[in-house]
Design a protein around this motif. Sequence first.
Motif, PDB file in Angstrom:
ATOM      1  N   VAL A 188      17.574  56.074  39.101  1.00 58.96           N
ATOM      2  CA  VAL A 188      17.799  54.727  39.273  1.00 58.96           C
ATOM      3  C   VAL A 188      19.302  54.739  38.561  1.00 58.96           C
ATOM      4  N   GLU A 189      20.287  54.351  39.237  1.00 60.36           N
ATOM      5  CA  GLU A 189      21.653  54.289  38.503  1.00 60.36           C
ATOM      6  C   GLU A 189      22.185  53.000  38.492  1.00 60.36           C
ATOM      7  N   THR A 190      22.657  52.788  37.336  1.00 62.88           N
ATOM      8  CA  THR A 190      23.273  51.376  36.969  1.00 62.88           C
ATOM      9  C   THR A 190      24.563  51.699  36.601  1.00 62.88           C
ATOM     10  N   ALA A 191      25.530  50.843  36.593  1.00 53.80           N
ATOM     11  CA  ALA A 191      27.045  50.624  36.330  1.00 53.80           C
ATOM     12  C   ALA A 191      27.477  49.415  36.189  1.00 53.80           C
ATOM     13  N   PRO A 192      28.463  49.127  35.234  1.00 56.51           N
ATOM     14  CA  PRO A 192      29.145  47.849  35.757  1.00 56.51           C
ATOM     15  C   PRO A 192      29.738  47.516  37.098  1.00 56.51           C
ATOM     16  N   ASP A 193      29.632  46.345  37.392  1.00 58.21           N
ATOM     17  CA  ASP A 193      30.282  46.167  38.936  1.00 58.21           C
ATOM     18  C   ASP A 193      31.874  45.997  38.788  1.00 58.21           C
ATOM     19  N   PRO A 194      32.443  47.043  39.448  1.00 54.50           N
ATOM     20  CA  PRO A 194      34.013  46.914  39.554  1.00 54.50           C
ATOM     21  C   PRO A 194      34.492  45.719  40.197  1.00 54.50           C
ATOM     22  N   GLY A 195      33.803  45.009  40.904  1.00 52.71           N
ATOM     23  CA  GLY A 195      34.132  43.627  41.495  1.00 52.71           C
ATOM     24  C   GLY A 195      34.905  44.112  42.846  1.00 52.71           C
ATOM     25  N   THR A 196      34.785  45.254  43.318  1.00 55.94           N
ATOM     26  CA  THR A 196      35.657  45.653  44.598  1.00 55.94           C
ATOM     27  C   THR A 196      34.733  44.947  45.620  1.00 55.94           C
ATOM     28  N   ARG A 197      33.724  45.240  45.744  1.00 60.75           N
ATOM     29  CA  ARG A 197      33.030  44.597  46.970  1.00 60.75           C
ATOM     30  C   ARG A 197      33.324  43.243  47.118  1.00 60.75           C
ATOM     31  N   LEU A 198      32.989  42.687  46.045  1.00 57.69           N
ATOM     32  CA  LEU A 198      33.241  41.013  45.970  1.00 57.69           C
ATOM     33  C   LEU A 198      34.684  40.595  46.270  1.00 57.69           C
ATOM     34  N   ALA A 199      35.818  41.362  45.746  1.00 53.82           N
ATOM     35  CA  ALA A 199      36.978  41.159  46.163  1.00 53.82           C
ATOM     36  C   ALA A 199      37.277  41.138  47.603  1.00 53.82           C
ATOM     37  N   ASN A 200      36.627  42.467  48.247  1.00 52.98           N
ATOM     38  CA  ASN A 200      36.911  42.415  49.766  1.00 52.98           C
ATOM     39  C   ASN A 200      36.414  41.459  50.542  1.00 52.98           C
ATOM     40  N   ASP A 209      46.559  28.710  54.497  1.00 52.51           N
ATOM     41  CA  ASP A 209      46.823  27.065  54.271  1.00 52.51           C
ATOM     42  C   ASP A 209      45.793  26.729  53.630  1.00 52.51           C
ATOM     43  N   ALA A 210      44.953  27.249  52.560  1.00 49.34           N
ATOM     44  CA  ALA A 210      43.865  26.703  51.802  1.00 49.34           C
ATOM     45  C   ALA A 210      44.691  26.007  50.744  1.00 49.34           C
ATOM     46  N   PRO A 211      43.816  24.833  50.284  1.00 46.71           N
ATOM     47  CA  PRO A 211      44.392  24.162  49.095  1.00 46.71           C
ATOM     48  C   PRO A 211      44.680  25.147  47.807  1.00 46.71           C
ATOM     49  N   PRO A 212      45.681  24.927  46.998  1.00 45.40           N
ATOM     50  CA  PRO A 212      45.888  25.687  45.901  1.00 45.40           C
ATOM     51  C   PRO A 212      44.786  25.569  44.680  1.00 45.40           C
ATOM     52  N   ALA A 213      44.020  24.534  44.710  1.00 48.20           N
ATOM     53  CA  ALA A 213      42.846  24.347  43.839  1.00 48.20           C
ATOM     54  C   ALA A 213      41.748  25.417  44.173  1.00 48.20           C
ATOM     55  N   ALA A 214      41.575  25.253  45.568  1.00 51.77           N
ATOM     56  CA  ALA A 214      40.571  26.206  46.079  1.00 51.77           C
ATOM     57  C   ALA A 214      40.868  27.394  45.897  1.00 51.77           C
ATOM     58  N   ARG A 215      42.134  27.809  46.207  1.00 47.86           N
ATOM     59  CA  ARG A 215      42.538  29.349  46.062  1.00 47.86           C
ATOM     60  C   ARG A 215      42.369  29.831  44.761  1.00 47.86           C
ATOM     61  N   ALA A 216      42.764  28.830  43.732  1.00 48.82           N
ATOM     62  CA  ALA A 216      42.667  29.330  42.335  1.00 48.82           C
ATOM     63  C   ALA A 216      41.139  29.361  41.888  1.00 48.82           C
ATOM     64  N   VAL A 217      40.290  28.612  42.491  1.00 51.09           N
ATOM     65  CA  VAL A 217      38.847  28.671  42.147  1.00 51.09           C
ATOM     66  C   VAL A 217      38.234  30.170  42.438  1.00 51.09           C
ATOM     67  N   MET A 218      38.731  30.368  43.693  1.00 53.03           N
ATOM     68  CA  MET A 218      37.947  31.796  44.273  1.00 53.03           C
ATOM     69  C   MET A 218      38.592  32.849  43.511  1.00 53.03           C
ATOM     70  N   GLU A 219      39.979  32.757  43.271  1.00 50.57           N
ATOM     71  CA  GLU A 219      40.524  34.166  42.650  1.00 50.57           C
ATOM     72  C   GLU A 219      39.716  34.080  41.183  1.00 50.57           C
ATOM     73  N   GLU A 220      39.501  33.123  40.506  1.00 52.10           N
ATOM     74  CA  GLU A 220      38.870  33.255  39.264  1.00 52.10           C
ATOM     75  C   GLU A 220      37.488  33.832  39.270  1.00 52.10           C
ATOM     76  N   VAL A 221      36.743  33.482  40.374  1.00 51.49           N
ATOM     77  CA  VAL A 221      35.490  33.692  40.407  1.00 51.49           C
ATOM     78  C   VAL A 221      35.348  35.376  40.846  1.00 51.49           C
ATOM     79  N   VAL A 222      36.325  35.968  41.665  1.00 52.04           N
ATOM     80  CA  VAL A 222      36.427  37.213  41.844  1.00 52.04           C
ATOM     81  C   VAL A 222      36.879  37.927  40.594  1.00 52.04           C
ATOM     82  N   GLN A 223      37.767  37.403  39.639  1.00 53.68           N
ATOM     83  CA  GLN A 223      38.047  37.968  38.566  1.00 53.68           C
ATOM     84  C   GLN A 223      37.042  38.158  37.452  1.00 53.68           C
ATOM     85  N   ARG A 224      36.338  36.864  37.414  1.00 54.66           N
ATOM     86  CA  ARG A 224      35.360  36.808  36.137  1.00 54.66           C
ATOM     87  C   ARG A 224      34.163  37.312  36.540  1.00 54.66           C
TER      88      ARG A 224
END
Length: 497
Positions: A188-200, A209-224
């Motif tokens: 059983v192997e565990t590791a911190p999620d690098p976020g690569t799969r979520l970003a892809n 043409d997405a709204p800037p607010a929606a784009r900012a929210v999604m980018e923040e979710v991918v980052q945090r």
Amino acid sequence: MSSEAVVHPTYGNWRRPRRPGLGPFGLVGTFGVFGGLVLALLVSLISLVAALFVLVPVVVFLVPLTIRTQDGRNLYQLMALRIGWIRRKAKGATTYTSGPLSQRPGGRFHPPGLLNGVSVDEGRDAYDRPFGVLHHAGRNLYTIVLGCEPDGGSLVDPDQVDVWVAAWGEWLARLSHEPGLRGATVVVETAPDPGTRLANEVLDRIQPDAPPAARAVMEEVVQRYPAASSEMHTYITLTYSPASGQKRDREGVITDLAIRIPGLLSGLVGAGGGSAAPLSAERIAEVVRVAYDPAVAGDVLSVRARHGGTGLQWDDAGPAAAVETVSAYQHDSGVSRTWLLTLAPRGTVRSNVLRGLLEAAPGTRRKRVALLYRPIDPATSARIVEADRRAAQFMATSGRGMVQARAASEVRAAEQTAAEEASGAGLVEFSLMLTVTVDSAAQLADASVTVRNMQAAARISLRPADRMQAAAFCCTLPVGVLPWEHVLIPHELQEAL
């Protein structure tokens, strides 16, 4: 109205095999005691001084057998471990380099140590799925790796967990009837999620043409999001040896393993293993590559997500450099330390006893927990349980006065084991190994504190695999390395010591 108390199932009744012989001497020491006494008595008929000269070396030989550590090792075994470490260090075997600039033939990054003589082939099972087969040439063993996604125990009824545990025990019991099976390992192997799969998954689907607010929210979710999540992988390795007296080529062995895979996978699904499938040769190489160089985990996930595979081969899965010290193993971008099980949980435990040990550990780069199983054939199992039953009854009735509570408990445990074995249950020897990988040697102290806290919660006792960190690191990889197959002294003789 009536109320019924909720009963939570408990598990246990595992026992350490009783060492044959007189007290702490073991079988070899017992023969030494009686043989020395008989020889001294015979010599005493000639001269008492000569008998004394015979008795003193016997006592000097037997005293180290009586001094044992918590896990049962005597002084001779500790001395052999230190002598082996000194010899390997003098030969330069504790340092490994590979690649085009090394002296290794071929200029590739082949895995080191116990994996140096391993080669990988690939076959296809009944459902036309590719699966990798690792051939350990030194021992002529063949290993297949199965990957699964367990369902987990959150929000699951205790009755369902009990069914899963029973199905897992039945699957382990079936392993004793597998022709040629030498051992199995659950990693059983565990590791911190690098976020690569979520970003892809997210960033590539954001519309221009997405709204800037929606784009900012999604980018923040991918980052945090990756900062609070982790990835977990479960691998099961099965190591076989060809039947004695039969000369079979690799193609014949691979065909035989391909026939067995569907039945093995169906048993895992019934035991709560979720979706299970064999690992291809490329996936096995990727797991080993990431274990030796944790910094490339994100790159491997990204390339696999974009191109469907990495094209990595087994001969390039090893580290560029590795250095083994007494208490650590440094390899490429990580430093690892491995612990060995010395004491299993005593008494009865619940199904979540190892949950804290299997979860991701904060402050670590990767963590692997390996459960090693050595199935015992039914004939040998019957002899072992009957021998333990007779030994427990003898210890309980040989004492003076009232029977001690521990002796009575051992009698009940031995009787229960014998009854379960007679009703068709299997007998399996098991152990546990834990490997923690961090970024630098300075973080090993904090990792050791984390491991101490985890083993206390799991009610187990672990000790560092000092002077054998490189070999222990390989044993926790999903590559089918069985420790009892790579020892100079046979397993039966070690039990006699």
